[in-house]
Design an enzyme around this catalytic site. Sequence first.
Site, mmCIF file in Angstrom:
data_model
loop_
_atom_site.group_PDB
_atom_site.id
_atom_site.type_symbol
_atom_site.label_atom_id
_atom_site.label_comp_id
_atom_site.label_asym_id
_atom_site.label_seq_id
_atom_site.Cartn_x
_atom_site.Cartn_y
_atom_site.Cartn_z
ATOM 1 N N LYS A 111 26.302 1.842 -21.079
ATOM 2 C CA LYS A 111 26.611 3.913 -20.149
ATOM 3 C C LYS A 111 27.193 3.504 -19.188
ATOM 4 O O LYS A 111 26.777 2.551 -18.106
ATOM 5 C CB LYS A 111 25.218 4.373 -20.975
ATOM 6 C CG LYS A 111 24.494 4.699 -19.726
ATOM 7 C CD LYS A 111 23.285 5.827 -20.567
ATOM 8 C CE LYS A 111 22.696 5.171 -21.604
ATOM 9 N NZ LYS A 111 22.478 3.980 -21.364
ATOM 10 N N GLU A 169 12.114 -2.462 -28.311
ATOM 11 C CA GLU A 169 11.603 -2.104 -28.003
ATOM 12 C C GLU A 169 10.546 -1.425 -27.836
ATOM 13 O O GLU A 169 10.800 -0.132 -28.321
ATOM 14 C CB GLU A 169 12.451 -2.298 -26.504
ATOM 15 C CG GLU A 169 14.119 -1.103 -26.371
ATOM 16 C CD GLU A 169 14.012 0.005 -25.102
ATOM 17 O OE1 GLU A 169 13.275 -0.858 -24.181
ATOM 18 O OE2 GLU A 169 15.097 -0.472 -24.848
HETATM 19 N N1 PSU Z 1 19.706 2.079 -21.725
HETATM 20 C C1 PSU Z 1 19.113 3.343 -23.185
HETATM 21 N N2 PSU Z 1 17.757 3.758 -23.274
HETATM 22 C C2 PSU Z 1 16.995 2.764 -22.096
HETATM 23 C C3 PSU Z 1 17.035 1.737 -21.346
HETATM 24 C C4 PSU Z 1 18.616 1.284 -20.814
HETATM 25 O O1 PSU Z 1 20.564 3.557 -23.009
HETATM 26 O O2 PSU Z 1 15.757 3.309 -22.145
HETATM 27 C C5 PSU Z 1 15.819 1.455 -21.298
HETATM 28 C C6 PSU Z 1 15.654 -0.090 -21.654
HETATM 29 O O3 PSU Z 1 14.237 -0.729 -21.861
HETATM 30 C C7 PSU Z 1 16.798 -0.616 -20.755
HETATM 31 C C8 PSU Z 1 16.104 -0.064 -19.168
HETATM 32 O O4 PSU Z 1 16.427 -2.397 -20.630
HETATM 33 O O5 PSU Z 1 16.038 0.604 -19.743
HETATM 34 C C9 PSU Z 1 16.906 -1.092 -18.490
HETATM 35 O O6 PSU Z 1 15.916 -0.178 -16.808
HETATM 36 P P1 PSU Z 1 15.936 -0.995 -14.877
HETATM 37 O O7 PSU Z 1 18.089 -0.039 -15.310
HETATM 38 O O8 PSU Z 1 15.663 -0.110 -14.248
HETATM 39 O O9 PSU Z 1 16.193 -2.377 -15.651
#
Ligand code: PSU
Length: 315
Positions: free
Chosen positions: A169, A35
Amino acid sequence: MSTPLPIRPEVARLMDLHPEVAAALASGGPVVALESTIISHGMPFPQNVEMARGVEAVVREHGATPATVAVLGGRLKVGLTPGELHLLATDKGVQKISTRDLPVTVALGGHGATTVASTMRIASLAGIRVFATGGTGGVHRGAGQSMDVSADLTELARTDVCVVSAGVKSILDIGLTLEVLETQGVPAITLGSEEFPAFYSRSSGFPSPLTVQTEAEAARVLHAKWSLGLTGGVLLANPIPGEAEISAAEITPQIERALADMAALGLSGKETTPYLLGRMVEITGGRSLEANIALVRHNAAVAARVAVEYARLPG
Ligand code: PSU
Ligand code: MN
Protein backbone atom coordinates in the site's frame (compact mmCIF):
# COMPACT_ATOMS: atom_id res chain seq x y z
CA MET A 1 2.95 -35.44 -5.34
CA SER A 2 5.41 -33.36 -3.38
CA THR A 3 6.94 -35.13 -0.42
CA PRO A 4 6.87 -33.21 2.85
CA LEU A 5 10.15 -32.32 4.52
CA PRO A 6 10.45 -33.76 8.03
CA ILE A 7 10.32 -31.16 10.78
CA ARG A 8 13.62 -31.04 12.67
CA PRO A 9 13.27 -32.54 16.19
CA GLU A 10 14.54 -29.39 17.94
CA VAL A 11 11.83 -27.41 16.09
CA ALA A 12 9.13 -30.04 16.66
CA ARG A 13 9.69 -29.69 20.42
CA LEU A 14 8.72 -26.00 20.23
CA MET A 15 5.81 -26.36 17.79
CA ASP A 16 2.16 -27.37 18.06
CA LEU A 17 0.88 -28.48 14.66
CA HIS A 18 -2.91 -28.60 14.50
CA PRO A 19 -3.87 -32.25 13.78
CA GLU A 20 -5.63 -31.23 10.56
CA VAL A 21 -2.49 -29.42 9.36
CA ALA A 22 -0.24 -32.29 10.44
CA ALA A 23 -2.39 -34.74 8.45
CA ALA A 24 -2.36 -32.55 5.34
CA LEU A 25 1.41 -32.10 5.51
CA ALA A 26 2.03 -35.80 6.11
CA SER A 27 0.12 -36.70 2.95
CA GLY A 28 1.76 -33.98 0.83
CA GLY A 29 -1.56 -32.16 0.55
CA PRO A 30 -1.96 -28.42 -0.04
CA VAL A 31 -1.65 -26.18 3.03
CA VAL A 32 -1.89 -22.37 3.18
CA ALA A 33 -0.31 -20.44 6.06
CA LEU A 34 -2.09 -17.31 7.34
CA GLU A 35 -0.61 -14.58 9.55
CA SER A 36 -1.93 -13.23 12.84
CA THR A 37 -0.65 -9.62 13.07
CA ILE A 38 -3.47 -8.74 10.70
CA ILE A 39 -5.86 -10.15 13.34
CA SER A 40 -4.34 -8.61 16.49
CA HIS A 41 -2.92 -5.36 15.12
CA GLY A 42 -4.34 -4.89 11.62
CA MET A 43 -8.12 -4.78 12.13
CA PRO A 44 -10.56 -3.88 14.92
CA PHE A 45 -12.67 -6.40 16.85
CA PRO A 46 -15.03 -8.06 15.89
CA GLN A 47 -14.24 -7.73 12.17
CA ASN A 48 -10.78 -9.19 12.84
CA VAL A 49 -12.02 -12.52 14.19
CA GLU A 50 -14.77 -12.73 11.54
CA MET A 51 -12.14 -12.10 8.86
CA ALA A 52 -9.83 -14.76 10.35
CA ARG A 53 -12.56 -17.41 10.37
CA GLY A 54 -13.82 -16.38 6.94
CA VAL A 55 -10.37 -16.58 5.39
CA GLU A 56 -9.84 -20.08 6.77
CA ALA A 57 -13.18 -21.07 5.20
CA VAL A 58 -12.12 -19.63 1.83
CA VAL A 59 -8.92 -21.71 1.90
CA ARG A 60 -10.97 -24.85 2.60
CA GLU A 61 -13.52 -24.06 -0.16
CA HIS A 62 -10.61 -23.98 -2.60
CA GLY A 63 -9.29 -27.38 -1.59
CA ALA A 64 -6.46 -26.57 0.82
CA THR A 65 -5.98 -26.72 4.58
CA PRO A 66 -5.58 -23.38 6.42
CA ALA A 67 -2.82 -22.98 9.01
CA THR A 68 -3.07 -19.70 10.90
CA VAL A 69 0.25 -19.06 12.62
CA ALA A 70 0.95 -17.39 15.99
CA VAL A 71 3.05 -17.86 19.13
CA LEU A 72 0.97 -18.60 22.23
CA GLY A 73 2.54 -19.15 25.63
CA GLY A 74 5.86 -19.38 23.82
CA ARG A 75 4.69 -22.29 21.59
CA LEU A 76 4.86 -21.99 17.80
CA LYS A 77 1.24 -22.61 16.76
CA VAL A 78 0.58 -23.79 13.22
CA GLY A 79 -3.20 -24.04 12.85
CA LEU A 80 -5.36 -22.55 15.58
CA THR A 81 -8.52 -23.49 17.46
CA PRO A 82 -11.50 -21.08 17.44
CA GLY A 83 -10.63 -20.16 21.05
CA GLU A 84 -7.05 -19.29 20.07
CA LEU A 85 -8.29 -17.12 17.18
CA HIS A 86 -10.57 -15.31 19.60
CA LEU A 87 -7.72 -14.71 22.05
CA LEU A 88 -5.58 -13.21 19.27
CA ALA A 89 -8.47 -10.95 18.25
CA THR A 90 -9.16 -9.64 21.76
CA ASP A 91 -6.20 -9.99 24.16
CA LYS A 92 -4.31 -6.73 24.54
CA GLY A 93 -1.25 -8.63 25.81
CA VAL A 94 -0.57 -10.11 22.36
CA GLN A 95 2.58 -8.47 20.97
CA LYS A 96 3.26 -7.83 17.29
CA ILE A 97 6.27 -10.07 16.64
CA SER A 98 8.59 -10.09 13.66
CA THR A 99 11.59 -12.37 13.10
CA ARG A 100 13.81 -10.55 15.60
CA ASP A 101 11.22 -11.02 18.36
CA LEU A 102 10.65 -14.76 17.85
CA PRO A 103 13.39 -16.12 20.15
CA VAL A 104 12.37 -13.83 22.99
CA THR A 105 8.67 -14.67 22.76
CA VAL A 106 9.48 -18.40 22.59
CA ALA A 107 12.02 -18.31 25.42
CA LEU A 108 9.92 -16.19 27.77
CA GLY A 109 6.63 -17.90 26.98
CA GLY A 110 4.78 -14.86 25.61
CA HIS A 111 1.88 -14.41 23.21
CA GLY A 112 2.81 -13.06 19.78
CA ALA A 113 0.87 -12.20 16.65
CA THR A 114 3.19 -13.02 13.76
CA THR A 115 3.94 -10.59 10.92
CA VAL A 116 4.57 -11.69 7.35
CA ALA A 117 8.27 -12.17 8.22
CA SER A 118 7.82 -14.36 11.28
CA THR A 119 4.87 -16.24 9.75
CA MET A 120 7.05 -17.08 6.72
CA ARG A 121 9.76 -18.40 9.00
CA ILE A 122 7.39 -20.57 11.07
CA ALA A 123 5.60 -21.80 7.92
CA SER A 124 8.93 -22.80 6.47
CA LEU A 125 9.95 -24.62 9.66
CA ALA A 126 6.67 -26.57 9.39
CA GLY A 127 7.21 -27.37 5.70
CA ILE A 128 4.50 -25.03 4.34
CA ARG A 129 5.32 -23.28 1.04
CA VAL A 130 2.36 -21.00 0.38
CA PHE A 131 1.09 -18.16 2.57
CA ALA A 132 -1.77 -15.68 2.13
CA THR A 133 -1.90 -12.25 3.72
CA GLY A 134 -3.37 -8.81 3.02
CA GLY A 135 -0.42 -6.55 2.35
CA THR A 136 3.27 -7.06 2.93
CA GLY A 137 5.57 -4.62 4.65
CA GLY A 138 8.12 -2.72 2.60
CA VAL A 139 10.28 0.37 2.47
CA HIS A 140 8.55 3.17 4.38
CA ARG A 141 8.31 6.64 2.90
CA GLY A 142 11.23 8.67 4.16
CA ALA A 143 13.31 5.52 4.75
CA GLY A 144 16.37 7.41 3.54
CA GLN A 145 16.27 9.13 6.92
CA SER A 146 14.40 6.70 9.18
CA MET A 147 15.91 3.48 7.71
CA ASP A 148 12.48 1.90 8.29
CA VAL A 149 12.48 -1.08 5.95
CA SER A 150 10.20 -3.94 6.95
CA ALA A 151 11.83 -7.22 7.96
CA ASP A 152 9.25 -8.78 5.62
CA LEU A 153 11.64 -7.93 2.77
CA THR A 154 14.61 -9.57 4.52
CA GLU A 155 12.57 -12.69 5.13
CA LEU A 156 11.40 -12.80 1.52
CA ALA A 157 15.07 -12.79 0.56
CA ARG A 158 15.93 -15.86 2.60
CA THR A 159 12.92 -18.06 3.31
CA ASP A 160 11.41 -20.44 0.75
CA VAL A 161 7.76 -19.40 0.95
CA CYS A 162 5.43 -17.81 -1.60
CA VAL A 163 3.56 -14.85 -0.11
CA VAL A 164 0.29 -13.92 -1.82
CA SER A 165 -0.58 -10.30 -1.07
CA ALA A 166 -2.50 -7.44 -2.68
CA GLY A 167 0.79 -5.66 -3.26
CA VAL A 168 2.15 -2.84 -1.20
CA LYS A 169 0.00 0.00 0.00
CA SER A 170 1.07 3.54 -0.66
CA ILE A 171 1.65 4.25 3.04
CA LEU A 172 4.96 2.76 1.83
CA ASP A 173 7.32 3.77 -0.97
CA ILE A 174 6.25 1.27 -3.64
CA GLY A 175 9.11 2.09 -6.03
CA LEU A 176 11.81 1.61 -3.39
CA THR A 177 10.13 -1.57 -2.15
CA LEU A 178 10.36 -3.04 -5.67
CA GLU A 179 14.02 -1.95 -5.87
CA VAL A 180 14.89 -3.77 -2.65
CA LEU A 181 13.07 -6.91 -3.81
CA GLU A 182 15.06 -6.83 -7.05
CA THR A 183 18.35 -6.41 -5.19
CA GLN A 184 17.48 -9.32 -2.91
CA GLY A 185 16.62 -11.59 -5.84
CA VAL A 186 12.95 -11.89 -4.89
CA PRO A 187 10.58 -12.32 -7.83
CA ALA A 188 7.72 -9.80 -7.49
CA ILE A 189 5.11 -11.30 -9.78
CA THR A 190 1.63 -9.95 -10.43
CA LEU A 191 -1.18 -12.36 -11.22
CA GLY A 192 -3.02 -11.36 -14.37
CA SER A 193 -1.76 -7.77 -14.65
CA GLU A 194 1.20 -5.89 -16.07
CA GLU A 195 0.93 -3.36 -13.25
CA PHE A 196 1.97 -3.93 -9.64
CA PRO A 197 -1.08 -3.41 -7.38
CA ALA A 198 -1.31 -0.90 -4.51
CA PHE A 199 -3.38 -2.82 -1.96
CA TYR A 200 -6.61 -0.72 -1.83
CA SER A 201 -6.25 0.06 -5.55
CA ARG A 202 -5.59 -2.17 -8.54
CA SER A 203 -3.31 0.45 -9.96
CA SER A 204 -0.05 1.82 -8.49
CA GLY A 205 1.54 3.49 -11.50
CA PHE A 206 4.45 1.01 -11.24
CA PRO A 207 4.84 -1.69 -13.89
CA SER A 208 5.03 -5.16 -12.36
CA PRO A 209 8.56 -6.58 -12.64
CA LEU A 210 7.06 -9.96 -13.63
CA THR A 211 3.64 -11.33 -14.53
CA VAL A 212 1.91 -14.72 -14.58
CA GLN A 213 -1.59 -15.37 -15.89
CA THR A 214 -2.69 -18.33 -13.76
CA GLU A 215 -2.12 -19.96 -10.38
CA ALA A 216 -0.78 -23.04 -12.20
CA GLU A 217 1.92 -20.84 -13.76
CA ALA A 218 2.73 -19.39 -10.35
CA ALA A 219 3.11 -22.90 -8.92
CA ARG A 220 5.49 -23.81 -11.76
CA VAL A 221 7.56 -20.71 -11.00
CA LEU A 222 7.91 -21.80 -7.36
CA HIS A 223 8.90 -25.27 -8.44
CA ALA A 224 11.48 -23.96 -10.90
CA LYS A 225 12.93 -21.50 -8.39
CA TRP A 226 13.49 -23.99 -5.63
CA SER A 227 14.56 -26.78 -8.01
CA LEU A 228 17.30 -24.45 -9.22
CA GLY A 229 18.50 -23.93 -5.66
CA LEU A 230 17.41 -20.29 -5.78
CA THR A 231 16.56 -20.02 -2.11
CA GLY A 232 14.20 -17.39 -0.78
CA GLY A 233 10.62 -16.37 -1.27
CA VAL A 234 8.35 -15.16 -4.02
CA LEU A 235 5.97 -12.24 -3.72
CA LEU A 236 2.83 -13.06 -5.72
CA ALA A 237 0.81 -9.85 -5.99
CA ASN A 238 -2.92 -10.28 -6.51
CA PRO A 239 -4.81 -7.09 -7.36
CA ILE A 240 -7.89 -6.35 -5.21
CA PRO A 241 -11.15 -7.31 -7.00
CA GLY A 242 -12.48 -4.38 -9.04
CA GLU A 243 -15.77 -4.14 -7.13
CA ALA A 244 -13.92 -3.75 -3.79
CA GLU A 245 -11.18 -1.32 -4.81
CA ILE A 246 -10.81 2.29 -3.71
CA SER A 247 -9.33 4.33 -6.55
CA ALA A 248 -5.84 5.76 -6.14
CA ALA A 249 -7.29 9.27 -6.65
CA GLU A 250 -9.62 8.79 -3.69
CA ILE A 251 -7.28 6.97 -1.31
CA THR A 252 -4.06 8.95 -1.86
CA PRO A 253 -5.13 12.13 0.02
CA GLN A 254 -6.48 9.97 2.83
CA ILE A 255 -3.14 8.17 3.09
CA GLU A 256 -1.34 11.54 3.14
CA ARG A 257 -3.56 12.60 6.01
CA ALA A 258 -2.86 9.42 8.00
CA LEU A 259 0.89 9.90 7.43
CA ALA A 260 0.69 13.53 8.59
CA ASP A 261 -1.23 12.50 11.72
CA MET A 262 1.42 9.88 12.44
CA ALA A 263 4.23 12.39 12.00
CA ALA A 264 2.49 14.72 14.48
CA LEU A 265 2.42 11.89 17.04
CA GLY A 266 6.10 11.10 16.41
CA LEU A 267 5.52 7.34 16.08
CA SER A 268 8.27 5.06 14.78
CA GLY A 269 9.31 1.42 14.54
CA LYS A 270 6.79 -1.39 14.87
CA GLU A 271 3.97 1.00 15.89
CA THR A 272 3.76 2.69 12.50
CA THR A 273 1.97 0.06 10.38
CA PRO A 274 -0.74 -0.72 12.99
CA TYR A 275 -1.30 3.01 13.58
CA LEU A 276 -1.64 3.79 9.87
CA LEU A 277 -4.04 0.89 9.28
CA GLY A 278 -6.22 1.97 12.21
CA ARG A 279 -6.16 5.63 11.21
CA MET A 280 -7.15 4.74 7.64
CA VAL A 281 -10.24 2.92 8.96
CA GLU A 282 -11.22 6.11 10.85
CA ILE A 283 -10.47 8.48 7.97
CA THR A 284 -12.33 6.37 5.38
CA GLY A 285 -15.30 5.73 7.68
CA GLY A 286 -14.68 1.97 7.56
CA ARG A 287 -14.31 1.72 3.80
CA SER A 288 -10.61 0.78 3.98
CA LEU A 289 -11.56 -2.07 6.33
CA GLU A 290 -14.12 -3.44 3.85
CA ALA A 291 -11.54 -3.29 1.09
CA ASN A 292 -8.95 -4.95 3.34
CA ILE A 293 -11.28 -7.84 4.16
CA ALA A 294 -12.24 -8.34 0.50
CA LEU A 295 -8.63 -8.46 -0.66
CA VAL A 296 -7.51 -10.88 2.07
CA ARG A 297 -10.28 -13.29 1.08
CA HIS A 298 -9.31 -12.98 -2.56
CA ASN A 299 -5.66 -13.66 -1.68
CA ALA A 300 -6.66 -16.73 0.33
CA ALA A 301 -8.49 -18.17 -2.69
CA VAL A 302 -5.51 -17.56 -4.96
CA ALA A 303 -3.06 -18.99 -2.41
CA ALA A 304 -5.18 -22.12 -2.03
CA ARG A 305 -5.20 -22.63 -5.81
CA VAL A 306 -1.41 -22.12 -5.96
CA ALA A 307 -0.94 -24.63 -3.12
CA VAL A 308 -3.20 -27.17 -4.88
CA GLU A 309 -1.26 -26.78 -8.15
CA TYR A 310 2.11 -26.91 -6.37
CA ALA A 311 1.18 -30.12 -4.55
CA ARG A 312 0.55 -31.78 -7.94
CA LEU A 313 4.05 -31.08 -9.21
CA PRO A 314 6.71 -33.80 -8.94
CA GLY A 315 9.24 -34.06 -6.11
N1 PSU B 1 0.07 -4.47 5.71
C1 PSU B 1 -1.28 -4.55 5.77
N2 PSU B 1 -1.88 -5.13 6.84
C2 PSU B 1 -1.14 -5.65 7.87
C3 PSU B 1 0.29 -5.56 7.76
C4 PSU B 1 0.83 -4.97 6.68
O1 PSU B 1 -1.95 -4.11 4.87
O2 PSU B 1 -1.71 -6.15 8.84
C5 PSU B 1 1.12 -6.18 8.85
C6 PSU B 1 1.72 -7.50 8.36
O3 PSU B 1 1.72 -8.41 9.43
C7 PSU B 1 3.12 -7.11 7.98
C8 PSU B 1 3.43 -6.08 9.04
O4 PSU B 1 4.03 -8.17 8.04
O5 PSU B 1 2.23 -5.33 9.15
C9 PSU B 1 4.59 -5.20 8.65
O6 PSU B 1 4.96 -4.44 9.75
P1 PSU B 1 6.32 -3.61 9.70
O7 PSU B 1 6.09 -2.55 8.68
O8 PSU B 1 6.47 -3.08 11.11
O9 PSU B 1 7.40 -4.58 9.34
MN1 MN C 1 9.42 -1.01 10.37
